[in-house]
Design a protein around this motif. Structure first.
Motif, short mmCIF file in Angstrom:
data_model
loop_
_atom_site.label_atom_id
_atom_site.label_comp_id
_atom_site.label_asym_id
_atom_site.label_seq_id
_atom_site.Cartn_x
_atom_site.Cartn_y
_atom_site.Cartn_z
N MET A 344 0.82 -1.20 0.00
CA MET A 344 0.00 0.00 0.00
C MET A 344 0.86 1.26 0.00
SD MET A 344 -2.85 -1.29 2.76
CE MET A 344 -3.76 0.26 2.74
N ILE A 345 1.93 1.26 0.80
CA ILE A 345 2.80 2.44 0.88
C ILE A 345 3.52 2.67 -0.44
CG2 ILE A 345 4.85 3.38 2.02
CD1 ILE A 345 3.94 2.00 4.58
N ARG A 346 3.90 1.59 -1.13
CA ARG A 346 4.66 1.74 -2.37
C ARG A 346 3.81 2.36 -3.49
NH1 ARG A 346 7.17 -3.63 -1.28
NH2 ARG A 346 9.29 -3.21 -0.51
N LYS A 347 2.50 2.36 -3.33
CA LYS A 347 1.66 3.02 -4.33
C LYS A 347 1.88 4.53 -4.33
CE LYS A 347 -2.00 -0.49 -4.26
NZ LYS A 347 -3.43 -0.79 -3.94
N VAL A 348 2.25 5.07 -3.17
CA VAL A 348 2.51 6.51 -3.09
C VAL A 348 3.99 6.81 -2.90
CG1 VAL A 348 0.20 7.06 -2.23
CG2 VAL A 348 1.99 6.48 -0.62
N GLN A 349 4.76 5.82 -2.45
CA GLN A 349 6.20 5.99 -2.24
C GLN A 349 6.90 4.73 -2.77
OE1 GLN A 349 7.84 8.74 -1.10
NE2 GLN A 349 9.68 7.64 -1.70
N PRO A 350 7.19 4.70 -4.09
CA PRO A 350 7.70 3.48 -4.71
C PRO A 350 9.01 2.97 -4.09
CG PRO A 350 6.98 5.05 -6.38
CD PRO A 350 6.95 5.77 -5.07
N ASP A 351 9.82 3.85 -3.52
CA ASP A 351 11.12 3.43 -2.99
C ASP A 351 11.05 2.94 -1.54
OD1 ASP A 351 12.35 4.09 -5.37
OD2 ASP A 351 12.73 6.16 -4.74
N TYR A 352 9.85 2.81 -0.99
CA TYR A 352 9.72 2.42 0.42
C TYR A 352 10.33 1.03 0.67
CZ TYR A 352 7.63 0.79 4.77
OH TYR A 352 7.43 0.27 6.03
#
Length: 462
Positions: A344-352
């Motif tokens: 879910m986080i990578r949808k807004v922050q791909p480098d997470y």
């Protein structure tokens, strides 16, 4: 490199005409300035009794001049920029270009005169922590002297009546000025060079700061929640190693002006505590240690014979004091499955990158983007990989064949064949079996447990 400069020249006004007026026409001694955060070579004695000079870890000793039998030093209190490690500079207050300030060295019986010039925007003083001297030279603003105003120079003068390891720091706006880095070590060597001789004599000060990632200046109101724990305002992996030749007698002097105690542990050796703030410890009163706790506002010195070659870790044994830029309000993620939340986080922050599910060691190996002017939490690499350490950590490197004046880093230790821990690939022996029923305690009857509790809890003698 040490560069020299005159601060305000001979025209600087002293505190008052009555304050050592005999020196007012002599001009100030030069005020050497140190621009490097690297360990400097020992300052060999050029006058008076012989002594073994100290080596200040990531620091230096302040030169002096002789003036009619008096050793004269010049300290300049001023804002400084201290490189705490590669990629991070702190805006601190210190002395003569660095924080902590330079180590001052003299000999028991010396008359010392110390000019203190104030380039801060507020008044300051210098308290000579632990040194026996006249009350008017003790450096407590309002009690024993007026504060040194901005732009002025005061003179402190006293006899070095007792050898040992001491410190100096302000006693005016003390909380702020010490939190900003104003402190240093003061060594008074024994007059008799045959008393307590050593081959290598190291000194450093423990310091702590609360500097937010990306910031440059410490939070001076912090009392307990520091995030940078340092040796002489340097954090590992940028703390220099200490070096000794095999069979050297080595002394390590440690001062603590942080807000908490520090249990300093050295691997590979046991050692004797030979000096405290109060003076040298008599031989019959010394005690063996591998970890020595250094209280707030105190120093301890220990000695050992360097008979075990190798690269031996030296560090504070409070685990979070060997970390850098720590955040203290983070939940423990070990054992958590972050797969869904990571997607879910990578949808807004791909480098997470999720971390911490199995522990924190991976953080030492990942080159994560950091805010400008921020030190990684753990760092430093050895010949076997990441050391996973930061903060109050260094290495004692003992080697065969080092020259007496050689303090350079000798590099990684070359381990003799068969002396490094290794992976076992053979079969494992079967574990011995425990008596039936004992593993879960079922072999004990309730009456046995009651009997044990009764006998263990009654200390009255009835």
């Amino acid at each position: 490199m040490v560069s020299r400069r005159s601060f305000l020249g001979a025209s600087v006004a002293l505190a008052s005409a009555a304050t050592w007026s005999k020196t007012s026409a002599m001009g100030l001694p030069e005020a050497p300035i140190m621009e490097s955060a690297e360990t400097q070579p020992p300052l060999l004695p050029v006058a008076g009794p012989d002594y073994r000079p100290v080596v200040t870890l990531n620091g230096w000793s302040l030169p002096f001049r002789m003036n009619n039998g008096v050793k004269e030093f010049h300290l300049v209190a001023e804002p400084v920029e201290r490189e705490m490690g590669e990629g991070m500079t702190a805006y601190l207050w210190g002395y003569n270009g660095q924080a902590p300030g330079p180590t001052i060295e003299c000999v028991e019986g010396d008359r010392v005169r110390i000019f203190v010039s104030n380039k801060l925007r507020e008044h300051t003083t210098v308290h000579w922590h632990g040194i026996i001297l006249p009350c008017g030279m003790d450096g407590v603003a309002g009690l024993t002297q007026p504060g040194i105003p901005s732009g002025k120079t005061f003179v402190y003068e006293f006899d070095a009546v007792k050898s040992g390891t001491f410190m100096y720091h302000p006693h005016g706006d003390e909380m702020v000025q010490m939190a900003m880095g104003m402190m240093g070590m003061f060594i008074i060597h024994p007059k008799d060079p045959t008393f307590m001789p050593v081959d290598r004599d190291y000194v450093f000060m423990l310091s702590s700061y609360d500097i937010d990632p990306g910031a440059y200046m410490p939070k001076v109101m912090e009392m307990t929640d520091f995030n940078l724990w340092a040796i002489n305002a340097r954090v590992f992996p940028d703390v220099a190693p200490m070096v000794a030749a095999t069979n050297d007698r080595v002394r390590v002097r440690v001062g603590n002006l942080t807000m908490t105690n520090h249990p300093i542990h050295m691997h590979g050796y046991d050692f004797e505590v030979t000096c405290t703030d109060g003076g040298w410890v008599r031989p019959e009163a010394r005690w063996p240690e591998v970890t020595i706790d250094i209280p707030v506002g105190a120093m301890r010195a220990y000695e050992f014979d360097a008979v075990h070659p190798g690269d031996w870790a030296l560090h504070c044994h409070k685990a979070h004091h060997t970390m850098n830029a720590m955040g203290h309000d983070i939940p423990t993620p070990m054992g958590a499955n972050k797969a869904k939340v990571s997607a879910m986080i990578r949808k807004v922050q791909p480098d997470y990158m999720p971390m911490g599910e199995t522990g924190m060691a991976e953080m030492a190996e990942m080159a994560m983007p950091l805010p400008e002017n921020t030190i990684p939490m753990m760092g430093g690499w050895g010949q076997f990989g990441s050391l996973e350490m930061g903060g109050m950590f260094s290495v004692m490197k003992v080697r065969d064949g080092l020259a007496a004046d050689d303090y350079a880093d000798p590099g990684d230790y070359e381990f003799p064949n068969g002396t490094v821990a290794y992976e076992w690939t053979g079969a494992l022996a079967a574990a011995p079996s425990a008596p039936a029923g004992s593993a879960d305690g079922s072999a004990f009857r309730k009456s046995d447990v009651r009997q044990i509790k009764m006998s263990g809890s009654d200390h009255s003698g009835h």
